[in-house]
Motif scaffolding. Structure first.
Motif, mmCIF file in Angstrom:
data_model
loop_
_atom_site.group_PDB
_atom_site.id
_atom_site.type_symbol
_atom_site.label_atom_id
_atom_site.label_comp_id
_atom_site.label_asym_id
_atom_site.label_seq_id
_atom_site.Cartn_x
_atom_site.Cartn_y
_atom_site.Cartn_z
ATOM 1 N N ARG A 29 17.925 -30.444 51.894
ATOM 2 C CA ARG A 29 17.777 -29.166 52.506
ATOM 3 C C ARG A 29 16.431 -29.500 53.212
ATOM 4 N NH1 ARG A 29 20.140 -24.833 48.749
ATOM 5 N NH2 ARG A 29 21.418 -26.038 47.394
ATOM 6 N N ILE A 30 16.921 -30.116 54.427
ATOM 7 C CA ILE A 30 15.417 -30.385 55.416
ATOM 8 C C ILE A 30 15.673 -29.336 56.355
ATOM 9 C CG2 ILE A 30 15.500 -32.916 54.845
ATOM 10 C CD1 ILE A 30 16.597 -33.672 57.596
ATOM 11 N N GLY A 31 14.590 -29.691 57.019
ATOM 12 C CA GLY A 31 14.270 -28.940 58.438
ATOM 13 C C GLY A 31 14.211 -27.126 58.133
ATOM 14 N N LEU A 32 14.000 -26.744 57.064
ATOM 15 C CA LEU A 32 13.676 -25.537 56.624
ATOM 16 C C LEU A 32 12.653 -24.860 57.306
ATOM 17 C CD1 LEU A 32 14.571 -25.350 52.921
ATOM 18 C CD2 LEU A 32 16.104 -25.407 54.761
ATOM 19 N N ILE B 393 5.433 -33.390 42.175
ATOM 20 C CA ILE B 393 6.646 -34.261 43.078
ATOM 21 C C ILE B 393 7.145 -33.078 43.726
ATOM 22 C CG2 ILE B 393 8.877 -34.994 42.614
ATOM 23 C CD1 ILE B 393 7.929 -36.907 40.316
ATOM 24 N N VAL B 394 7.443 -33.512 45.048
ATOM 25 C CA VAL B 394 8.227 -32.377 46.008
ATOM 26 C C VAL B 394 9.311 -32.981 46.823
ATOM 27 C CG1 VAL B 394 6.166 -31.083 46.373
ATOM 28 C CG2 VAL B 394 6.249 -33.060 47.577
ATOM 29 N N VAL B 395 10.366 -32.055 46.827
ATOM 30 C CA VAL B 395 11.645 -32.908 47.419
ATOM 31 C C VAL B 395 12.005 -31.459 48.532
ATOM 32 C CG1 VAL B 395 12.377 -33.916 45.376
ATOM 33 C CG2 VAL B 395 13.088 -31.552 45.652
ATOM 34 N N PRO B 396 12.807 -31.870 49.399
ATOM 35 C CA PRO B 396 13.423 -30.907 50.247
ATOM 36 C C PRO B 396 14.034 -29.790 49.632
ATOM 37 C CG PRO B 396 13.929 -33.250 50.978
ATOM 38 C CD PRO B 396 13.541 -33.168 49.628
ATOM 39 N N GLY B 397 13.462 -28.711 49.858
ATOM 40 C CA GLY B 397 14.159 -27.174 49.325
ATOM 41 C C GLY B 397 14.170 -27.094 47.945
ATOM 42 N N ALA B 398 13.431 -27.952 47.134
ATOM 43 C CA ALA B 398 13.348 -27.827 45.829
ATOM 44 C C ALA B 398 14.586 -28.690 45.169
ATOM 45 C CB ALA B 398 13.236 -26.629 44.961
ATOM 46 N N ASP B 399 15.742 -29.074 45.939
ATOM 47 C CA ASP B 399 16.882 -29.730 45.400
ATOM 48 C C ASP B 399 16.805 -31.085 45.643
ATOM 49 O OD1 ASP B 399 19.753 -29.879 45.093
ATOM 50 O OD2 ASP B 399 20.299 -29.111 46.646
ATOM 51 N N ASP B 400 16.901 -31.883 44.467
ATOM 52 C CA ASP B 400 17.015 -33.073 44.523
ATOM 53 C C ASP B 400 18.521 -33.557 44.737
ATOM 54 O OD1 ASP B 400 15.436 -35.981 43.931
ATOM 55 O OD2 ASP B 400 17.419 -36.055 43.525
ATOM 56 N N SER B 407 13.349 -29.601 41.564
ATOM 57 C CA SER B 407 11.951 -29.848 41.192
ATOM 58 C C SER B 407 11.277 -28.923 42.198
ATOM 59 C CB SER B 407 11.790 -31.372 41.688
ATOM 60 O OG SER B 407 10.102 -31.552 41.565
ATOM 61 N N LEU B 408 10.038 -29.181 42.647
ATOM 62 C CA LEU B 408 9.229 -28.399 43.871
ATOM 63 C C LEU B 408 9.802 -28.763 45.099
ATOM 64 C CD1 LEU B 408 5.559 -28.484 42.099
ATOM 65 C CD2 LEU B 408 7.507 -26.521 41.749
ATOM 66 N N ALA B 409 9.591 -27.648 45.881
ATOM 67 C CA ALA B 409 10.090 -27.701 47.420
ATOM 68 C C ALA B 409 8.592 -28.265 47.942
ATOM 69 C CB ALA B 409 10.443 -26.468 47.934
ATOM 70 N N TYR B 410 8.784 -28.783 49.283
ATOM 71 C CA TYR B 410 7.688 -29.216 50.008
ATOM 72 C C TYR B 410 6.741 -28.075 50.245
ATOM 73 C CZ TYR B 410 10.411 -33.554 51.315
ATOM 74 O OH TYR B 410 11.135 -34.650 51.314
ATOM 75 N N HIS B 411 7.335 -26.901 50.419
ATOM 76 C CA HIS B 411 6.893 -25.662 50.781
ATOM 77 C C HIS B 411 6.074 -25.268 49.653
ATOM 78 C CE1 HIS B 411 10.551 -25.624 53.081
ATOM 79 N NE2 HIS B 411 10.022 -24.401 53.671
ATOM 80 N N ASP B 412 6.262 -25.543 48.346
ATOM 81 C CA ASP B 412 5.546 -25.190 47.245
ATOM 82 C C ASP B 412 3.921 -25.600 47.298
ATOM 83 O OD1 ASP B 412 7.751 -23.551 46.366
ATOM 84 O OD2 ASP B 412 8.420 -25.480 45.270
#
Lengths: 267, 468
Positions: A29-32, B393-400, B407-412
């Motif tokens: 889920r990139i580019g959000l 740890i952070v992943v795109p949109g909390a979805d590995d 996990s956590l999102a970059y946003h978090d």
């Protein structure tokens, strides 16, 4: 700093335009966008939808009546195949989740039921709800409809199809042992992810008995409409079943034997 | 030696230390699965009462796994620093809790104490702690490590950027990596879990990560989380390996389940050090742990899962790691059933790790068959940040999309930076500002940066090279 909005962007971020071109390289889920520090409403709700699908796959009980009806339709292609319904020693979903050991064993009633079944065969097919009822409901019947004639054409005798409630992979060992099968093929709902809640797994175990280790199995995973098709899965399972019965083993040792055979064949 | 107490007229007796520790543990599914948990709420309190009165030094006198049978026990016993332990040698475990909470006990005191503490002491006192105790004590501890930046300074929060891809595809990894950079992530490490353990993939991944780091000129480090044997072989072949990774657990048998022993870890650590790639420090190891791993390997010896987890930290600290994290909710509901159990376990692991002197982080995470959701992760992230967690740890949109868990999102992390005022490592923070990805350290990835990727343009051009 808390509550100080002077650093916030002037308007909510709607799309990660700069990365739009990279989205084709990954299902991640990139580019959000990012209004403030958060996910945009649409993306937050999409995540919620995907999690809800996964949760329902785990918690909505498998409709065994509907599954039997679907399998009966499949019998148009493969007449004479009976199904037997059994239950693991885990009484309900909560106990199933807390006690994997109970999901690997038959309930005493179900064990007695199978012991009184006369069903000696090369291969016993087992279908268990596992962690995704949806995977079994959607992919189980079409896979069985392909698999049964394919296995019969190859000269293997089939026992009844055993349908398991609250089952884990290793319950196939006890079922195969009690029914005296040479090979058990377990079809089971895999742990759902956010992107796929309907993934079916197939596990082949030669000479099944209580206490088999996972290294004694071969696995074909991600069987679903958007993954490995049931047609391709049936072909792979058929080839593995042939190899397992010919070599009289499954698991890492079968993989080694097949690799060695390929190397000899290719040299 | 039996331990006991009388509660409401009932005499409770516990035959040995490991039983007492298990019965005193706050409830969790893994100890119930192992058949070692307290059988009633009152038995748990009785065990906690008995534990509180126990002298701290009991943990030195009575080991939970025999010395002769287990190299982790031998490491714990043989490396114990009696001088560091001396200031607290007279305390009971209950008094030790109050000592830790005493405002007069400073970060300096706690750092000096760490070599004198054993995992069993840290685990034992944690069982007498409420959540706020676990936060308050951990927030006082400071553990600082260095490779190309400074991890673990007070009131900062670092992140591992985890750009996994289902088939390790280079462009897919790079896409997720750049997305994370635009959110200001990646100062603890940019670390990929490979889908295979093939040497050629390992070398390709570390080379990719290093190339992108150099294009970005970012002060951080990278890691491919393959097995140490793969890392050693890659190092022998000249691959650019920054951090050497391994999953570890709290007993020799459990570590053998991961395909390692202390001798192999020594060798891996030496191989990492031999490259001298750290610009400002030489902490080259990265470890992951998690409650329940010993039980799942049938290597727990009747010891509760939280004590076994703390024992893994004794292994970790022997190698002066740059970072360590518990993968707290990954293992599944048979070990940590729901959000409540995951949240407490995450705080316990962080507390014990910090007490034992580790740069402790957490993968704030869960699987879809656990009774947990993103709300629980928000709570755990917030309380861990209050406790001063070293990194998450952070992943795109909390979805590995490779390991199939959340996990956590970059946003978090942007949320924590703003709400709790936790900037990244100083060198990385300065870099984010220098390249225009942040106006202040607390506000990475402004809208302009997301719309106009000039800051990552060199990496995008490199990526175009990969596509060609």
């Amino acid at each position: 700093m808390t509550g100080d909005n002077s650093d916030l962007p002037p308007a909510p971020i709607r799309a990660g335009d700069g990365l739009a071109g990279l989205k084709r390289f990954t299902p991640a889920r990139i580019g959000l966008g990012r209004p403030g520090a958060a996910l945009p409403t649409g993306d937050a709700l999409k995540f919620g939808r995907d999690h809800a699908r996964a949760r329902d796959a785990v918690h909505v009980p498998l409709d065994f009546d509907a599954l039997e009806a679907e399998l009966a339709k499949a019998e148009l292609d493969a007449p004479g195949l009976a199904s037997i319904r059994v239950h693991s020693a885990a009484r309900d979903r909560t106990e199933y989740l807390r006690r994997p050991d109970l999901g690997r064993r038959l309930s005493p009633d179900s064990r007695a039921q199978l012991q009184s079944t006369d069903a000696s065969a090369d291969i016993v097919l087992v279908a268990a709800d596992g962690l995704s009822s949806r995977a079994v409901a959607d992919n189980g019947p079409p896979l069985v409809a392909r698999l049964v004639p394919l296995l019969r054409e190859r000269g293997h005798s089939l026992g009844p199809i055993v349908l398991v409630a609250q089952g884990r992979v290793a319950i196939g060992d006890e079922i195969g042992e009690v029914l005296g099968a040479r090979l058990v093929v377990m079809l089971i709902g895999e742990r759902p992810g956010l992107s796929a809640a309907d993934s079916l797994g197939a596990y082949l175990t030669f000479a099944p008995h209580v206490g088999c280790s996972d290294s004694m199995r071969n696995c074909i995973s991600n069987i679903r409409a958007a993954g490995l098709s049931v047609a391709d899965a049936a072909t792979e399972i058929g080839a593995l079943a042939d190899a397992a019965l010919a070599h009289q083993l499954t698991g890492v040792t079968l993989n080694r034997a097949l690799t060695a055979a390929r190397q000899i064949g290719g040299s | 030696m039996p331990y006991g107490t009388i509660l409401d007229g009932t005499r409770w007796s516990f035959p040995d230390l490991k039983t007492l520790l298990a019965k005193a543990s706050p409830a969790r599914s893994g100890d119930e699965l192992a058949g070692i948990a307290a059988e009633s709420a009152i038995e748990r309190v009785a065990a906690q009462l008995a534990l509180a009165d126990l002298p701290l030094k009991t943990c030195l006198d009575e080991v939970v796994i025999p010395y002769e049978a287990d190299e982790v026990t031998r490491l714990i016993v043989d490396s114990h620093d009696a001088a560091a332990f001396a200031p607290i040698a007279h305390l009971t475990i209950g008094e030790f809790r109050e000592f830790l909470l005493d405002p007069a006990t400073s970060a300096v005191d706690l750092s000096g104490l760490a070599p004198g503490l054993t995992p069993e002491m840290a685990a034992a006192v944690s069982k007498l702690c409420r959540v706020q105790d676990l936060i308050a004590v951990a927030a006082k501890t400071h553990v600082t490590t260095r490779f190309r930046n400074t991890i673990g300074l007070p009131s900062r929060l670092s992140t591992r950027l985890q750009p996994n891809h289902p088939t390790d595809e280079s462009r897919g990894i790079a896409a997720s990596l750049l997305d994370g950079i635009l959110h200001g992530a990646g100062d603890a490490v940019v670390g990929v879990n490979p889908a295979t353990d093939r040497l050629e993939d390992y070398i390709r991944i570390v080379t990719l990560l290093d190339d992108i780091r150099l294009k970005l000129d970012a002060p951080t480090q990278s890691c491919c989380l393959g097995h140490v044997t793969t890392a050693i072989e890659a190092i022998n072949r000249g691959a650019p390996v920054d951090l050497v990774f391994q999953s570890i657990a709290g007993s020799e048998k459990a570590n053998r389940g991961f395909g390692v022993d202390l001798k192999l870890l020594d060798e891996a650590c030496q191989a990492g050090l031999s490259l001298q790639r750290g610009s400002i420090g030489d902490n080259v190891m990265y470890f992951e742990t998690g409650q329940g791993s010993a039980l799942s390997a049938d290597a727990h010896f009747g010891v509760d899962q939280q004590t076994m987890e703390a024992r893994a930290y004794a292994v970790a600290r022997h190698y002066r790691p740059l970072i360590v994290n518990t993968v707290v909710g990954f293992i599944g509901p048979e070990y940590l059933f729901n959000g409540k159990e995951i949240i407490r376990a995450g705080l316990e692991d962080h507390f014990c790790g910090k007490l034992l002197g580790l740069p402790m982080g957490c993968d704030v995470c869960y699987t879809n068959h656990a009774e947990a959701d993103q709300d629980d992760m928000d709570v755990l992230l917030t309380v861990l940040s209050a406790a001063g967690v070293t990194f998450v740890i952070v992943v795109p949109g909390a979805d590995d999309v490779m390991l199939n868990y959340q996990s956590l999102a970059y946003h978090d992390v942007a949320y924590v930076r703003r709400t709790l005022n936790r900037p990244a490592a100083p060198e990385f923070e300065a870099w984010l500002q220098r390249v225009g990805l942040a106006r202040t350290g607390l506000d990475p990835a402004l809208s302009a940066a997301v719309r106009d990727t000039a800051a990552v343009a060199p990496a995008l051009r490199y990526l175009e090279g990969l596509l060609a």
